[in-house]
Design an enzyme around this catalytic site. Structure first.
Site, short mmCIF file in Angstrom:
data_model
loop_
_atom_site.label_atom_id
_atom_site.label_comp_id
_atom_site.label_asym_id
_atom_site.label_seq_id
_atom_site.Cartn_x
_atom_site.Cartn_y
_atom_site.Cartn_z
N ASN A 93 -14.20 66.57 16.25
CA ASN A 93 -14.96 67.79 16.46
C ASN A 93 -14.21 68.82 17.31
O ASN A 93 -14.56 70.00 17.28
CB ASN A 93 -16.29 67.44 17.14
CG ASN A 93 -17.04 68.66 17.63
OD1 ASN A 93 -17.58 69.43 16.85
ND2 ASN A 93 -17.08 68.85 18.95
N TYR A 161 -9.13 81.74 12.53
CA TYR A 161 -10.12 80.66 12.55
C TYR A 161 -10.47 80.22 11.13
O TYR A 161 -10.53 79.03 10.83
CB TYR A 161 -11.36 81.12 13.30
CG TYR A 161 -12.44 80.05 13.45
CD1 TYR A 161 -12.30 79.05 14.40
CD2 TYR A 161 -13.57 80.07 12.65
CE1 TYR A 161 -13.28 78.08 14.54
CE2 TYR A 161 -14.56 79.11 12.79
CZ TYR A 161 -14.40 78.11 13.74
OH TYR A 161 -15.37 77.14 13.87
N LYS A 165 -9.98 76.35 9.60
CA LYS A 165 -11.11 75.54 9.18
C LYS A 165 -11.08 75.25 7.69
O LYS A 165 -11.53 74.18 7.23
CB LYS A 165 -12.43 76.21 9.59
CG LYS A 165 -12.68 76.13 11.10
CD LYS A 165 -12.72 74.70 11.61
CE LYS A 165 -13.15 74.60 13.05
NZ LYS A 165 -13.26 73.20 13.52
N THR A 196 -25.18 76.98 19.77
CA THR A 196 -24.16 76.80 20.79
C THR A 196 -23.65 78.17 21.21
O THR A 196 -23.91 79.18 20.54
CB THR A 196 -22.96 75.97 20.27
OG1 THR A 196 -22.24 76.76 19.32
CG2 THR A 196 -23.42 74.67 19.64
#
Length: 256
Positions: A93, A161, A165, A196
């Site tokens: 993670n 990013y 991913k 989050t």
């Protein structure tokens, strides 16, 4: 503690477990009887996760490790095996979100940090985890945390990013094909906006985010960390015994 016992006696490693999705995943596995090793770069948040697990009656130990460093990852996996006798499940993670802005302005430093942690970190973890799992009875299960950004959805301003991913999704599928014959079952989960701090825009409050998500997300809200954790536990469990190389999107329909 949960009444479910799918992971009783299992040894589970969770990286990036000091907060957010990683912490929720660690708590969920512990609630179903697993013995947990939580890992991350900072000790204090990991100790908080361990305290939460122990307060609920579970078993956990914290290990600091930088997933972009091969020797630290190998030592982390050795600790899990030495502590619990095996490594049955691993959840990769750990990740970072950097480099907002258009491609032309993306700094090389941010690009390299994203690659080092989000991609190389997953590769190094996979290598160490597979080495431990394929030599033990029963093999093991690995779940990598990717994102709905990348392979499933693109937005402007976050190319670094997105790229990393998307790479995690592709790497997960490739590793799954390479190692299912070794008894190691590998899948990915791709969360969208989750409850989050990472899903908050600069200067945005949780109330602001709720208004934004109600207007922009088909489900009308962010996912809870517990909902993402439930998907991870499913993929790691015997319930998903024939699920190999999937990438399960948990994003309220944003990438549908």
């Amino acid at each position: 503690m949960s009444a479910r016992t799918r992971f009783t006696g299992k040894s589970v490693l969770v990286t990036g477990a000091g907060s957010g999705i990683g912490r929720a995943v660690a708590l969920a596995f512990a609630a179903e009887g697993a013995r947990i090793v939580v890992a991350g770069r900072s000790r204090a948040p990991l100790d908080e996760t361990v305290a939460l697990i122990e307060a609920a009656g579970g078993t956990a130990v914290a290990v600091t490790a930088d997933v972009s460093k091969a020797e630290e990852v190998k030592a982390l996996v050795r600790t899990a095996v030495d502590r619990h006798g095996s490594l049955d499940v691993a959840v990769n993670n750990a990740g970072v979100f950097l480099g907002g802005g258009p491609v032309a302005e993306l700094s090389e430093a941010d690009w390299r940090t994203l690659l080092d942690i989000n991609v190389t970190g997953v590769l190094l973890a996979l290598q160490a985890e597979i080495a431990a799992m394929r030599g033990q009875e029963g093999g093991g299960a690995i779940v990598n945390i990717a994102s709905n950004f990348g392979a499933h959805l693109r937005l402007p301003g976050v190319a670094g990013y997105l790229t990393t991913k998307a790479a995690v999704s592709a790497l997960s599928r490739a590793a799954a094909l390479d190692h299912i014959a070794d008894g190691v079952r590998i899948n990915a989960v791709s969360p969208g906006a989750t409850d989050t701090t990472m899903s908050l825009l600069p200067g945005e409050t949780e109330a602001d985010r709720a208004v934004r998500m109600k207007a922009s997300n088909p489900l009308g809200r962010v996912s809870s960390t517990e909902e993402v954790a439930a998907a991870v536990l499913y993929l790691a469990s015997e319930d998903a015994g024939s699920v190999v190389g999937t990438d399960l999107v948990i994003d309220g329909g944003a990438a549908a």
